[in-house]
Design a protein around this motif. Sequence first.
Motif, mmCIF file in Angstrom:
data_model
loop_
_atom_site.group_PDB
_atom_site.id
_atom_site.type_symbol
_atom_site.label_atom_id
_atom_site.label_comp_id
_atom_site.label_asym_id
_atom_site.label_seq_id
_atom_site.Cartn_x
_atom_site.Cartn_y
_atom_site.Cartn_z
ATOM 1 N N ARG A 895 25.915 -15.781 25.530
ATOM 2 C CA ARG A 895 24.340 -16.088 24.791
ATOM 3 C C ARG A 895 23.356 -15.062 25.151
ATOM 4 N N SER A 898 24.066 -12.222 22.673
ATOM 5 C CA SER A 898 23.904 -12.539 21.296
ATOM 6 C C SER A 898 22.252 -12.379 21.105
ATOM 7 N N GLU A 928 19.860 -24.578 28.193
ATOM 8 C CA GLU A 928 20.647 -24.132 27.183
ATOM 9 C C GLU A 928 21.299 -22.855 27.246
ATOM 10 N N LEU A 929 20.656 -21.830 27.923
ATOM 11 C CA LEU A 929 21.121 -20.470 28.053
ATOM 12 C C LEU A 929 22.382 -20.754 29.037
ATOM 13 N N SER A 933 30.055 -24.067 27.300
ATOM 14 C CA SER A 933 30.436 -24.906 25.792
ATOM 15 C C SER A 933 31.841 -25.611 25.952
#
Length: 939
Positions: A895, A898, A928-929, A933
Amino acid sequence: MLHGLWSPGAGLTLWDDEITTGDEPDLPAAHSHVLSRTFRHRVRVAFPAADGGEPQLAQVPAIALAPMDAVDLLLRTPESHALISGDLRYLAHVARGIERWVRAGRVVPALELMDGQWWPRWRLVGGERQRAWLSELAVAMPPVQRAQERPKKILEDITRELTDPIVRSILGRPDSEHSLLSALVRDDPYADGTQQIAALLDKWRGTLTVDEPSLVLRLLEPDDDSEGADESEDEPFWTLQVCLRADGEAPVPVPMSRKVDATLLSTAVRKLGEAVAAYPRLRDLPSEEGTLDLLLPTSVVIDLVEHGATALQATGTTVLLPRAWTRLDPSMRLRVESPAVTKAAADRAVGMDELVSYDWQLQLGDMVLSEAEMNRLAVSKGDLVRLRGQWVLADGGQLARAAKYVAQHHGDGTPLSKLMREMTLADPPPAPVEDIRATGWAATLLEPGASPEPIPMPEGVNAVLRPYQQRGLDWLAFMSRLGLGAVLADDMGLGKTLQVLTLLAHERSTTPTLLVAPMSVVGNWKREAEKFTPGLRVMVHHGPARLGGEELDKAIAEHDLIVTTYALMAKDREQLSEQTWRRVVLDEAQHIKNAGTVQAKAALAIPAEHKLALTGTPVENRLDELRSILDFANPGMLGRPTDFRKRFSVPIEREKDEGAVTRLRAITSPFILRRVKTDPTVISDLPDKNEMTVRSNLTAEQAGLYKAVVDEMMAQIADAKGMKRKGAVLSALTRLKQVCNHPAHFLSDGSPVLKRGQHRSGKIGLVEDMLDAILGDNEKALLFTQFREFGEIVAPYFAERFGTEVPFLHGGVTKAKRDAMVESFQSEGGPPIMMLSLKAGGTGLNLTAANHVVHLDRWWNPAVENQATDRAFRIGQRKNVEVRKLLCVGTVEERIDSMLESKKDLADLAVGTGENWVTEMDTAELRELFRLSEDAVGE
C-alpha cells in the motif's frame, strides 16, 4: 371501461363507467388486480354534455394509487384495449416517455424537505427537447384531464411524481457505501441533507443544457483603431454579440428577423435573460438596432472579463474575447552587467563580493515596457488600454507595484552577494521572474545554457573525458576562478571524482585541497587519484595513527590533496581550521544536510578560497537540506534558516507554490550543476536499467504474526496522542517490515530460516529462486536490506545454499575489510552474491561486477534506494541492470509503494519520502493502511 385521471396533489386515480366490483372483464392482470380493491375515494370528473355545451361535473367512486403502484400499472397498460379508455392510455403514454428519458440517462438527483427530513428524489434534467415533448403532450391532453388543471401544471406534476419511482424500478437496490446514493436507490431519507445541498443540486441541474444550443457572447472591438483611443473624450463602445452554438458547431449570431426560426429566437431571448440575471451589469445597456447585441462601455468590458465571465460561465454561457486581445500577465526581467575582465583575473578571486550592475525590467507578453509606457498603464483609469496598436488587459494595481519595484531595485557596482540576498530575502518581485540576461562573466553564471570557456585537457591526467565531464570541468574551473562556491550534483556514477581530480590537475595550485568523504570511499579517492592523476600528491588523514600538531602541518604543506572523513573533520576541526586551503571539497555532501550538526558547523568553520560540494542527491527529504549545502558553498547566500523556511520551504513543500519554485531555481541554479544519467544527451552508452516491483505472499506463520502486530498497535493508539502515538505507529511499521522479511527477524529468537524443509518467509523463497537463475547465467547480484540483523540471518543461509561466500558489508565493517570485500567482489573469480546494509553500502562504492540489484525491504525513500542501485548502474557497467524491489502482497508494504508511486514531486525540487508521514494519518486511515488482505497468504 376503465378510466384514469391525474390530479396534482392526489396523483393517479382510477374509475369506471360500467365495470363494477366482482365483474371479471377481459383486462390485463395488473388492471384486474387493481379493480379488486374497494373504490374508497371520490374524484370529480367532467362529463361532456349531450348537447355540446359546458361539461357536467360529477363526483364518482375511484381508486387512488401510490406513485410506485401507478408506475407499475401505467407501464403495463397496452397502447390499445377495448376496455381501457383513451385518458388512461394517455397517462400510460406519458409514463413510457418518462421511462425513455430515464433510460437515456437524462435524470439528476435533487433533495426535498418533507416532514422535517430531506428526501433524495430523481428529476428529469430538462432541456429543449424535453420542453418540446411536454408541449406536444399538453396539446394532446384529453378534455377530461384538462378540466382538472392547466395542462402545463398537470404534466409538471406527473413528471415530478413518476420520474423518481421509474428510476428506482430500473436501478433496483444496488449496494452503495455513499449515504446520498444509498438513500437515492433505497428511497430512504438523507440524514445529512441541508438546504445548501438542495440548492446546489438544483443549480447543477440548471447548468445541464442537454441538447439545446448554448449561448455564446462574443465581444467585438470598437471600430476606432487609433492609438490612445482609450484616452479620447468620447468613450468607445464594445459590441457584445449574442450567438447560439449547437453541439460541435461554430457560434451563429441571432438577428431579430422574421427569417429567424422562432424557436431559436425564443431560446436566445430566454438564455440572454438568464445571463443578465446572472450578471446584472448587462441590464439596461443599449442594444444594436435590429439585433439582440448589447453595447458595452469600457468599464463594463473590464468588469465582464474580470468578474462577469465567471458568473456567466456558471449558467453555461461562453464569453469569447477578440483574437487580437488577451489578458497579459506582467513578468519581470533581470539585466545584469559585469566587466569582461574580473578582479579574479589577477589571481584574486573575490567570490560573492564580485561587483555587478543590475536593473529590473517589466514586460507584458513579449513587450518590454519603457518607463513612459509603465507610467501610462499604471495611472490609466482602467485595466484595459491601447498599447502599441492592440488592446491590453492587465492588473493596474500589479502594474503600479511592478513599476515601483523597478524604480527602487537597481544598482551600480553592487556585490553579487547583495543581489542574491535581495532575490532571496527581500519581498519577492510583484510579478514572476521569467528571464535573466547578463553580460561578461555574469552571463556565464546566470544565463541558462551559457557555456564557460573550454579548458584544455591537463597534462598528467590518464583519462579521456566524456563531453558532459568536459563541460563539468569547464564549469568547475570557471566557478573556481571567480571564487564562487559550487555544487556538482551529477547522478551517482557519472564521474564526479574524475572531474574534481582533473580540476586539481588543471590548477596545479601550490596550496593544498582538503577533501572530506564518508569513510567507505576514502580508499576509493586515493585509488582513483593514483589511477587518473598520478602526479597529484595525496595523503589520507585517517585512523588512530594519523598525524597531528606540527607533523600534520608539515605533511599538509607537502601534499596537493588531503583526504579525511566527516568524523575526523569535526574531531580535528581546530587544527584543520588553522591551515591555508585552496579548496574544501565535501564528497557525499548530504552528510551536512542538517545545518545544526557538528559536521555541518565544522565544514563552515574551515576557511578556503573555494568551496565545492559533491552530491547525487542535493535534496533528499526537505529543501532545508539544499540550503545547508549551499550555505557551505557560499555562506549567507540564502540567508538564515528561518528566513529560507519562510520564503521557500513552507510555500513549496506545503503550499506547492510555483512562484516560489521559480524564484528558488533562479537563485540556486547558477551555483548547481546537475546532470542525470538517464538523459541521453548526457550519456548514451550506459546500458538500460530495468526496474520492477516483485511481490511475494506471506506464509501462514507470517500472516499470524502480522495480524498480532496490527492488533497491538491499534490498541496502543486508541487513546494515545502526540509523540506516544507517533512512536507506536513507527514501531509497528518497523515490526511489520520485519515480519514481512522473515519470522526469525521479527522474533529475534535465533530460529532457522527453514522449518521442516519449507520456507517460513515468502520473500526468502522468492529471492532463492531469483538467485538460482542469476547464478545459473554466471552473473552477480547485490542484496540490500535496511536491517543489519536481517542480513546476518540471510547471508549465512545463502552462503550454505549456494556453496559460496556471501560477504555482508554493514556499518560495523572496518575500512580495511570493506575495501577487501569490494575488491574481491569486483574480481572475476569473486563471490557472486554480496549482501549490503542500505546505509553503509548505499554511497560511494563501485560494484559494477553485479548487474542484478535486489532490495529485500524498502526504505521508502527513492533517493536512498537509487543511491544503492547506483553501486551497479554506473560508468563501467557493460550489462543491462535488473533492479527488483520486493513487496509482500496485501500488506502495508504494497500500500505504501502504491501511494508513493502515484505521488509526483514538485518541479524536481522537493520532497523526498521517508516514513514519518505515516504517523500523521488518522486511525481509520492507519487501519486501512496496515490491514492484511485476504490474498496476502500463499499456499
